[in-house]
Write a protein that holds these residues in place. Structure first.
Motif, mmCIF file in Angstrom:
data_model
loop_
_atom_site.group_PDB
_atom_site.id
_atom_site.type_symbol
_atom_site.label_atom_id
_atom_site.label_comp_id
_atom_site.label_asym_id
_atom_site.label_seq_id
_atom_site.Cartn_x
_atom_site.Cartn_y
_atom_site.Cartn_z
ATOM 1 N N ALA A 179 0.777 -1.246 0.039
ATOM 2 C CA ALA A 179 0.086 0.035 0.019
ATOM 3 C C ALA A 179 0.859 1.452 -0.148
ATOM 4 C CB ALA A 179 -0.984 0.140 1.346
ATOM 5 N N LYS A 180 1.796 1.228 0.539
ATOM 6 C CA LYS A 180 2.744 2.356 0.775
ATOM 7 C C LYS A 180 3.538 2.808 -0.517
ATOM 8 C CE LYS A 180 7.038 3.670 3.287
ATOM 9 N NZ LYS A 180 8.295 3.415 4.424
ATOM 10 N N ALA A 181 3.837 1.555 -1.235
ATOM 11 C CA ALA A 181 4.513 1.763 -2.580
ATOM 12 C C ALA A 181 3.690 2.208 -3.545
ATOM 13 C CB ALA A 181 5.248 0.352 -2.941
ATOM 14 N N ALA A 182 2.244 1.781 -3.463
ATOM 15 C CA ALA A 182 1.121 2.047 -4.459
ATOM 16 C C ALA A 182 0.977 3.675 -4.388
ATOM 17 C CB ALA A 182 0.114 1.008 -4.367
ATOM 18 N N SER A 188 0.579 -21.066 -8.878
ATOM 19 C CA SER A 188 0.604 -19.422 -9.034
ATOM 20 C C SER A 188 1.453 -18.878 -8.248
ATOM 21 C CB SER A 188 -0.884 -19.106 -7.818
ATOM 22 O OG SER A 188 -1.273 -17.726 -7.993
ATOM 23 N N ALA A 189 2.004 -17.560 -9.231
ATOM 24 C CA ALA A 189 3.145 -16.757 -8.672
ATOM 25 C C ALA A 189 2.577 -16.073 -7.671
ATOM 26 C CB ALA A 189 3.674 -16.103 -9.567
ATOM 27 N N THR A 190 1.510 -16.045 -7.155
ATOM 28 C CA THR A 190 0.612 -15.222 -6.392
ATOM 29 C C THR A 190 0.631 -13.639 -6.353
ATOM 30 O OG1 THR A 190 2.579 -14.956 -4.536
ATOM 31 C CG2 THR A 190 1.325 -17.079 -4.684
ATOM 32 N N ARG A 191 1.064 -13.103 -5.644
ATOM 33 C CA ARG A 191 0.971 -11.444 -5.757
ATOM 34 C C ARG A 191 2.089 -10.717 -6.184
ATOM 35 N NH1 ARG A 191 -2.675 -10.647 -0.304
ATOM 36 N NH2 ARG A 191 -2.739 -8.358 -1.392
ATOM 37 N N PRO A 192 1.757 -9.336 -6.476
ATOM 38 C CA PRO A 192 3.100 -8.647 -6.969
ATOM 39 C C PRO A 192 3.854 -8.034 -6.007
ATOM 40 C CG PRO A 192 0.758 -7.905 -7.807
ATOM 41 C CD PRO A 192 0.356 -8.771 -6.688
ATOM 42 N N PHE A 193 5.052 -7.855 -6.327
ATOM 43 C CA PHE A 193 6.046 -7.437 -5.391
ATOM 44 C C PHE A 193 5.510 -5.715 -4.957
ATOM 45 C CE2 PHE A 193 10.535 -5.494 -4.301
ATOM 46 C CZ PHE A 193 10.820 -6.546 -3.459
ATOM 47 N N PRO A 194 5.977 -5.522 -3.860
ATOM 48 C CA PRO A 194 5.647 -4.112 -3.642
ATOM 49 C C PRO A 194 6.114 -3.035 -4.833
ATOM 50 C CG PRO A 194 6.468 -5.057 -1.598
ATOM 51 C CD PRO A 194 6.432 -6.080 -2.823
ATOM 52 N N GLY A 195 5.543 -2.069 -5.233
ATOM 53 C CA GLY A 195 5.796 -1.205 -6.187
ATOM 54 C C GLY A 195 5.471 -1.528 -7.349
ATOM 55 N N ILE A 196 4.868 -2.966 -7.515
ATOM 56 C CA ILE A 196 4.640 -3.547 -9.031
ATOM 57 C C ILE A 196 2.841 -3.355 -8.954
ATOM 58 C CG2 ILE A 196 4.590 -5.440 -10.589
ATOM 59 C CD1 ILE A 196 7.196 -3.899 -10.018
ATOM 60 N N ILE A 197 2.392 -2.551 -9.939
ATOM 61 C CA ILE A 197 1.077 -2.544 -9.991
ATOM 62 C C ILE A 197 0.692 -3.405 -11.296
ATOM 63 C CG2 ILE A 197 -1.049 -0.828 -10.103
ATOM 64 C CD1 ILE A 197 0.849 -0.048 -7.947
ATOM 65 N N VAL A 213 -0.270 -7.075 -17.517
ATOM 66 C CA VAL A 213 0.318 -5.766 -17.876
ATOM 67 C C VAL A 213 0.825 -5.099 -16.403
ATOM 68 C CG1 VAL A 213 -1.249 -5.046 -19.687
ATOM 69 C CG2 VAL A 213 -1.862 -4.707 -17.435
ATOM 70 N N VAL A 214 1.631 -4.054 -16.368
ATOM 71 C CA VAL A 214 1.974 -3.519 -15.448
ATOM 72 C C VAL A 214 1.591 -2.032 -15.773
ATOM 73 C CG1 VAL A 214 4.055 -2.892 -13.848
ATOM 74 C CG2 VAL A 214 3.952 -5.045 -15.173
ATOM 75 N N ARG A 215 1.196 -1.285 -14.806
ATOM 76 C CA ARG A 215 0.445 0.002 -14.929
ATOM 77 C C ARG A 215 1.338 1.081 -14.468
ATOM 78 N NH1 ARG A 215 -4.419 0.280 -15.976
ATOM 79 N NH2 ARG A 215 -5.843 -1.630 -15.622
ATOM 80 N N HIS A 216 2.459 0.789 -13.802
ATOM 81 C CA HIS A 216 3.366 1.920 -13.436
ATOM 82 C C HIS A 216 4.852 1.313 -13.509
ATOM 83 C CE1 HIS A 216 5.304 4.925 -10.859
ATOM 84 N NE2 HIS A 216 4.208 5.696 -10.891
ATOM 85 N N PRO A 217 5.686 2.418 -13.894
ATOM 86 C CA PRO A 217 6.956 2.073 -14.016
ATOM 87 C C PRO A 217 7.838 1.682 -12.760
ATOM 88 C CG PRO A 217 6.868 4.410 -14.468
ATOM 89 C CD PRO A 217 5.526 3.694 -14.212
ATOM 90 N N TRP A 218 8.922 0.817 -12.846
ATOM 91 C CA TRP A 218 9.512 0.272 -11.527
ATOM 92 C C TRP A 218 11.087 0.331 -12.091
ATOM 93 C CZ3 TRP A 218 7.162 -2.328 -15.484
ATOM 94 C CH2 TRP A 218 7.921 -3.282 -16.200
ATOM 95 N N PRO A 219 11.812 0.331 -10.841
ATOM 96 C CA PRO A 219 13.183 0.681 -11.027
ATOM 97 C C PRO A 219 13.959 -0.426 -11.816
ATOM 98 C CG PRO A 219 12.625 0.862 -8.833
ATOM 99 C CD PRO A 219 11.479 0.298 -9.436
ATOM 100 N N GLY A 220 13.849 -1.537 -12.102
ATOM 101 C CA GLY A 220 14.279 -2.534 -12.758
ATOM 102 C C GLY A 220 13.778 -2.596 -14.226
#
Ligand code: PRX
Length: 657
Positions: A39-42, A444-453, A473-480
């Protein structure tokens, strides 16, 4: 039937909670802790990543802006910041207790081994960096690394990073032609290679392959070749062009300050196959990649100073870059590197390495797991693998049966499994359990890493309902994230960002995978969208059908493709290898069709089942469904087959059909 068959065909209900003993010691130790981070990352991604970058990495100079997304899809992370990933992987550990800790533990073939502490690895990296400088490499030059799985492969990557040269690792199993293409595409100045490498009990003459690749001035940019002596066979050397590493090392200084690089300076290019066209040069840069591989290693593998971590990938692939070299070393971990590969003459080799080095974290591919299943559980059962505390998988969807075997036979039902979804393009793991926090479901790979929308959408970019298949899809850029396709910025835009048009100026990263999210928000990745079969308007992941087939006791491995069909659009064709105690028969074909019907539904029954002694795979173990599709359709094979591990499989398959 409607277009939502995925819901009815996947009915995996098993749920495995993180063991309390594991959670207690984990860095992210509860679902609430994960959700808080997420939640913090999002809420404020820039603040989230900025804070971590400051806490976790060394910077020579702070950045001006965490994320510049003013020119999408071209992102800049930590713009203005000065950093060096080799410094973060080595130098900063030397002033801590890690100075004399094993950094790289290497198990070679045949029977060789070597351990380098952080201090020793730092020295070697400095020596190689000085050698590169002496041979004329300057910041920004491209250096190819075409090596076996030996410590010098990691040394070479870190040496390039140290001076700001851009490495491009070429998998040691590639042919001279493939090497030539990559050397030219990257306009490579210097190649680091070895006299030879061990592969399946034989020596591959790597230096000779480089000679062949560049013969007749085929690669005019290549000025120098640095050769590591590994197998000591006769090797022709060209005066003033070719240099032995051991001779250079003897006089090279162990002092080479890490260059203060811009966060957005190129770190590496890695060529990867797309579904069409020639391989793409995926570009990763320094600061964001460092942070992303660092954080994912730290939280997903729950790395502790006491861990012995082993990822079985080859450094020629992104998994080797991010999770043998950069992620673990940035965290100051002990990373194991293995030169061998499981083969019939040595079916227990992986388990021997685990026993010998008391490996605590083991990260491998589903294809390897399925190979071991075929060899029988007696082999791992005779080794002491009680050191293991965490298991991981990567590279393809894992069928629930393989997951359960891994959990039961290797993990002894006490080690969490992290099924990690990601790509060369994403730089690091994107969707995964955090092992102390997220309950797992086999497959299942389950859930996204924090910061990955992450999301699952239709082609208009609209989220599809839960339990419905769609595009990942991924909705927001991420550092990697990859920054571009080397030399082909338009291809970067069209391949990843334009399948789904930006909505209100917001770009969606298109992964090329099909997926669904279940009622708990868990992601089930079905595989590349080009592997999704459409039978009478019903979407089916090849993976689900394969899973169903593999759950039959007769089936060792199955690959399913679509074949054009006048009536249904496509028909399912299954290529199957049998467990050794079974033989092919019409009765078995009938039984398998019924079995799939029972496991999934009549719609998923293969129209055609073909038995074979092996499946066409890339050298990294991925089944080449493209070739199977061609064979299934009775067409001539065209296009690139250079990544195929064993070309004779194709001839046998064609004869069989
Ligand atoms: O289809 C997905 C599959 O592998 C693709 C990425 O391949 P590559 O760039 O070679 O990187 C492999 C190692 C990261 C993805 O588009 N894939 C990878 N991991 C998983 C997966 N599919 C399902 N589950 C996974 N855990």
């Amino acid at each position: 039937m409607s277009d939502t068959t995925i819901e009815s065909i996947l009915h995996e209900q098993r749920l495995f909670q993180p063991a309390p003993e594991f959670s207690q010691g984990a860095t992210v130790n509860s679902l609430a802790a994960y959700e808080e981070l997420y939640a913090k990352a999002a809420a404020d991604p820039a603040a989230f990543w900025g804070e971590l970058a400051q806490q976790e990495l060394h910077w020579f100079k702070p950045w001006k802006q965490v994320l510049d997304w003013s020119n999408p899809p071209f992102a800049k992370w930590f713009d203005g910041g000065k950093i060096n990933i080799s410094y973060n992987c080595l130098d900063r550990h030397l002033t801590t207790d890690r100075r004399n800790k094993p950094a790289l533990v290497w198990e070679g073939e045949p029977g060789d081994s070597r351990t380098l502490t952080y201090f020793e690895l730092h020295q070697e990296v400095c020596q190689m960096a000085n050698t590169l400088l002496k041979l004329g490499v300057v910041k920004g030059d491209r250096v190819a690394i075409y090596m076996p799985m030996i410590p010098e492969a990691a040394t070479a990557m870190l040496a390039c990073a140290r001076i700001g040269a851009v490495h491009t690792v070429i998998f040691g199993g590639f042919s001279a032609e493939a090497v030539r293409d990559r050397l030219n595409a990257g306009e490579v100045k210097l190649v680091i290679t070895a006299d030879g490498g061990w592969r399946k009990d034989a020596i591959v003459p790597l230096k000779l392959q480089v000679d062949n690749a560049i013969a007749d001035s085929a690669c005019p940019s290549v000025a120098k070749i640095l050769v590591v002596q590994r197998t000591k066979q006769e090797t022709a050397m060209v005066a003033n062009r070719d240099h032995w590493w051991h001779e250079e090392q003897a006089t090279a200084s162990t002092d080479c300050p890490a260059a203060e690089l811009d966060a957005e300076d190129l770190l590496f290019i890695l060529y990867t196959s797309g579904s069409t066209g020639k391989p793409k040069g995926v570009v990763h840069t320094t600061g964001g990649y460092n942070l992303y591989t660092h954080m994912t290693t730290k939280w997903i593998f729950d790395i502790k100073d006491s861990d012995v971590y082993w990822c079985t990938a080859d450094v020629g692939w992104i998994t080797g870059h991010s999770y043998i070299v950069y992620g673990p070393l940035s965290n100051g971990a002990t990373t194991v590197m293995y030169e061998g590969a499981p083969r019939p003459s040595n079916p227990g080799c992986f388990w021997d390495v685990i026993e010998k080095y008391k490996v605590t974290i083991f990260y491998t591919a589903p294809t390897a797991i399925r190979t071991f299943i075929k060899m029988g559980e007696e082999i791992p059962n005779t080794r002491d693998m009680s050191s293991l505390r965490l298991l991981g998988t990567v590279g393809e969807p894992i069928n629930p049966e393989a997951w359960m075997w891994y959990h039961r036979v290797i993990g002894k039902e006490r080690c969490p499994i992290v099924d990690t979804w990601w790509q060369t393009e994403t730089g690091g793991i994107m969707i995964t359990p955090l092992p102390g926090a997220i309950a797992t479901k086999p497959g299942s790979a389950t859930r996204p890493f924090p910061g990955i929308i992450a999301d699952v959408v239709d082609l208009d970019g609209q989220p599809v309902p839960r339990n419905t298949g769609g595009y990942l899809v991924v909705r927001h850029p991420w550092p990697g994230m990859m920054r571009t396709v080397y030399g082909e910025p338009d291809r970067f835009c069209t391949t990843y960002w334009e399948h789904i048009a930006p909505i209100d100026g917001k770009y969606l990263y298109f992964a090329g995978d099909g997926a669904r999210q279940d009622e708990d928000g868990y992601f089930w990745v079905m595989g590349r969208i080009d592997d999704v079969i459409n039978v009478s308007g019903h979407r089916l992941g090849t993976m689900e059908v394969e899973s169903a087939l593999v759950s039959h006791p007769a089936v060792a491995e199955a690959a399913v493709v679509g074949k054009p069909d006048d009536l249904k659009g496509e028909e399912i064709v299954a290529f199957i290898t049998l467990e050794h105690t079974f033989t092919a028969s019409d009765a078995l074909i009938k039984e398998l069709k019924q079995h799939v019907g029972k496991e999934i539904g009549a719609i998923a029954r293969p129209g055609d089942i073909r038995f074979t002694d092996s499946l066409p795979k890339t050298r990294s173990g991925k089944i080449m469904r493209r070739l199977l599709r061609t064979i299934a359709a009775g067409e001539e094979i065209t296009g690139d087959t250079s990544t195929l591990e064993d070309r004779s499989v194709l001839d046998r398959l064609r004869q069989d059909t």
